[in-house]
Design an enzyme around this catalytic site. Structure first.
Site, PDB file in Angstrom:
ATOM      1  CG  ASN A 109      19.760  51.424  16.322  1.00  0.00           C
ATOM      2  OD1 ASN A 109      20.830  50.562  16.514  1.00  0.00           O
ATOM      3  ND2 ASN A 109      19.702  52.187  15.297  1.00  0.00           N
ATOM      4  CB  ILE A 110      17.446  51.131  23.112  1.00  0.00           C
ATOM      5  CG1 ILE A 110      18.822  51.501  23.463  1.00  0.00           C
ATOM      6  CG2 ILE A 110      17.341  49.627  22.823  1.00  0.00           C
ATOM      7  CD1 ILE A 110      19.456  51.323  24.795  1.00  0.00           C
ATOM      8  CG  HIS A 126      18.138  44.417  20.761  1.00  0.00           C
ATOM      9  ND1 HIS A 126      19.150  44.751  20.034  1.00  0.00           N
ATOM     10  CD2 HIS A 126      17.777  43.182  20.525  1.00  0.00           C
ATOM     11  CE1 HIS A 126      19.504  43.536  19.309  1.00  0.00           C
ATOM     12  NE2 HIS A 126      18.832  42.630  19.503  1.00  0.00           N
ATOM     13  CB  CYS A 134       7.241  47.156  36.866  1.00  0.00           C
ATOM     14  SG  CYS A 134       6.961  46.556  38.802  1.00  0.00           S
ATOM     15  N   GLY A 193      23.568  49.476   8.908  1.00  0.00           N
ATOM     16  CA  GLY A 193      24.200  50.032   9.884  1.00  0.00           C
ATOM     17  C   GLY A 193      24.427  48.857  11.231  1.00  0.00           C
ATOM     18  CB  SER A 195      28.635  44.650  13.525  1.00  0.00           C
ATOM     19  OG  SER A 195      28.056  44.280  14.666  1.00  0.00           O
ATOM     20  CG  ASN A 220      27.453  48.222   7.658  1.00  0.00           C
ATOM     21  OD1 ASN A 220      26.547  48.849   8.414  1.00  0.00           O
ATOM     22  ND2 ASN A 220      28.700  47.854   8.305  1.00  0.00           N
ATOM     23  CD  GLU A 222      33.567  48.283   9.143  1.00  0.00           C
ATOM     24  OE1 GLU A 222      34.433  48.992   8.849  1.00  0.00           O
ATOM     25  OE2 GLU A 222      33.253  48.242  10.423  1.00  0.00           O
TER      26      GLU A 222
HETATM   27  N1  APR Z   1      26.802  54.574   8.220  1.00  0.00           N
HETATM   28  C1  APR Z   1      26.568  53.316   8.085  1.00  0.00           C
HETATM   29  N2  APR Z   1      27.192  52.266   9.015  1.00  0.00           N
HETATM   30  C2  APR Z   1      27.898  52.732   9.796  1.00  0.00           C
HETATM   31  C3  APR Z   1      28.160  54.158  10.027  1.00  0.00           C
HETATM   32  C4  APR Z   1      27.611  54.924   9.159  1.00  0.00           C
HETATM   33  N3  APR Z   1      27.881  56.406   9.366  1.00  0.00           N
HETATM   34  N4  APR Z   1      28.942  54.084  11.287  1.00  0.00           N
HETATM   35  C5  APR Z   1      29.119  52.923  11.597  1.00  0.00           C
HETATM   36  N5  APR Z   1      28.566  52.045  10.933  1.00  0.00           N
HETATM   37  C6  APR Z   1      28.581  50.547  10.846  1.00  0.00           C
HETATM   38  C7  APR Z   1      29.710  49.829  11.361  1.00  0.00           C
HETATM   39  O1  APR Z   1      30.542  49.756  10.278  1.00  0.00           O
HETATM   40  C8  APR Z   1      29.265  48.653  11.885  1.00  0.00           C
HETATM   41  O2  APR Z   1      29.193  47.379  11.174  1.00  0.00           O
HETATM   42  O3  APR Z   1      27.705  50.280  11.761  1.00  0.00           O
HETATM   43  C9  APR Z   1      27.930  48.988  12.389  1.00  0.00           C
HETATM   44  C10 APR Z   1      27.468  49.089  14.030  1.00  0.00           C
HETATM   45  O4  APR Z   1      27.799  47.621  14.421  1.00  0.00           O
HETATM   46  P1  APR Z   1      27.677  47.564  16.029  1.00  0.00           P
HETATM   47  O5  APR Z   1      28.437  48.671  16.749  1.00  0.00           O
HETATM   48  O6  APR Z   1      28.181  46.234  16.384  1.00  0.00           O
HETATM   49  O7  APR Z   1      26.097  48.002  16.220  1.00  0.00           O
HETATM   50  P2  APR Z   1      24.982  46.772  15.941  1.00  0.00           P
HETATM   51  O8  APR Z   1      25.000  45.856  14.964  1.00  0.00           O
HETATM   52  O9  APR Z   1      23.809  47.764  15.944  1.00  0.00           O
HETATM   53  O10 APR Z   1      25.098  45.779  17.303  1.00  0.00           O
HETATM   54  C11 APR Z   1      23.888  44.966  17.503  1.00  0.00           C
HETATM   55  O11 APR Z   1      24.654  44.522  19.718  1.00  0.00           O
HETATM   56  O12 APR Z   1      25.560  45.126  21.873  1.00  0.00           O
HETATM   57  C12 APR Z   1      24.471  44.753  21.012  1.00  0.00           C
HETATM   58  O13 APR Z   1      22.249  45.350  21.549  1.00  0.00           O
HETATM   59  C13 APR Z   1      23.266  45.738  21.276  1.00  0.00           C
HETATM   60  O14 APR Z   1      21.729  46.410  19.350  1.00  0.00           O
HETATM   61  C14 APR Z   1      22.926  46.007  19.552  1.00  0.00           C
HETATM   62  C15 APR Z   1      23.656  44.823  18.875  1.00  0.00           C
END
Ligand code: APR
Length: 254
Positions: A109-110, A126, A134, A193, A195, A220, A222
């Site tokens: 996360n950023i 990230h 810069c 949290g 995917s 997570n 799911e």
């Molecule tokens: N609690 C726990 N998990 C959750 C919740 C919640 N309230 N809401 C959503 N999720 C889960 C979703 O089920 C999903 O598996 O969080 C995950 C989010 O997945 P992504 O949206 O793909 O985010 P992330 O895994 O952080 O993406 C990785 O992809 O686009 C790039 O740089 C970006 O850092 C990011 C990277």
């Protein structure tokens, strides 16, 4: 909720602690209940914006103003007083403070919610919304306002070279050596949290399984793409499952 028993924490112990070192990977899901969007959920960012346009060097080259607008909107969103760390961020800060071994958070996360919750041992692999880089002098500076093409670098004074300090697709994530050293010394790997869709972060669990005896746990909403690689999985909203898991972990620390 599925739970399997795994070897006790052993590898990667802080001298004299007896407990193991913990590496926690977090993704956008941990910030969802703080009001920040994820990327791949039904209402996620990549269902509204093409990542090729705003999260690649080629996209920035093609249309820097579009990319600045995208990150300026997310940076402003992060400064919304309603956006605060949630109980999952707080639980991880408590784990770092109370766990006798080392706890390192590696976040994709950023946002700055882990820091604002009190976590200190933290790597933003990230990059960070509240920093700018810069491309002229490679300097990285704190940046809280809007960024634009004519923003001046406070370090070298040049304009036209500033970009978000965010790792785009096709770029190397930050502090990978430090991350893999911590994974190699871990006794517990938590993935929260995320995917499991983006490498190298999605490959950390396989690395830990191959090179350590660490326990692997996914928390997570799911099952992620790598769910079957985890010895233990706990599903539900992060603000519920993370505090409960940290409570149970600290109770075993004795
Ligand atoms: N609690 C726990 N998990 C959750 C919740 C919640 N309230 N809401 C959503 N999720 C889960 C979703 O089920 C999903 O598996 O969080 C995950 C989010 O997945 P992504 O949206 O793909 O985010 P992330 O895994 O952080 O993406 C990785 O992809 O686009 C790039 O740089 C970006 O850092 C990011 C990277």
């Amino acid at each position: 909720m599925t739970t399997t028993h795994a070897p006790p924490l052993s590898r990667g112990t802080r001298p004299g602690s007896g407990a193991g070192n913990i590496v926690v990977l977090t993704g956008a899901g941990i910030s969802k209940e703080s009001g920040l969007d994820t990327f791949r959920c039904a209402d996620g960012i990549w269902n509204r914006v093409r990542l090729e346009d705003v999260a690649t060097p080629e996209g920035f080259q093609r249309n820097p103003a579009l990319v600045h607008d995208f990150y300026n909107a997310r940076r402003r969103g992060l400064h919304d007083p309603a956006v605060e760390p949630n109980a999952a961020h707080a639980a991880l800060a408590r784990l770092e403070a109370e766990w006798p071994g080392e706890v390192l958070i590696v976040t994709q996360n950023i946002d700055d919610l882990h820091e604002r919750a009190g976590s200190r041992n933290l790597i933003h692999m990230h990059g960070e919304l509240n920093k700018a880089r810069c491309d002229g002098c490679q300097g990285v500076v704190a940046w809280h306002e809007d960024l634009a093409l004519d923003s001046q670098c406070p370090l070298c004074g040049e304009t036209g070279w500033m970009r978000p300090h965010v790792v785009w697709f096709g770029e190397m994530p930050l502090e990978m050596d430090r991350i893999f050293s911590a994974l190699d010394e871990s006794a517990l790997f938590l993935s929260i949290g995320t995917s499991g869709a983006v490498y190298p972060a999605a490959g950390f669990v396989s690395h830990v399984r191959r090179f350590t005896r660490a326990r692997t746990v996914e928390l997570n909403m799911e099952p992620s793409e790598g769910a079957t690689l985890f010895q233990e999985t706990l599903y539900g909203p992060a603000t519920r499952v993370v505090p409960a898991y940290v409570e149970q972990l600290l109770a075993t620390a004795g």
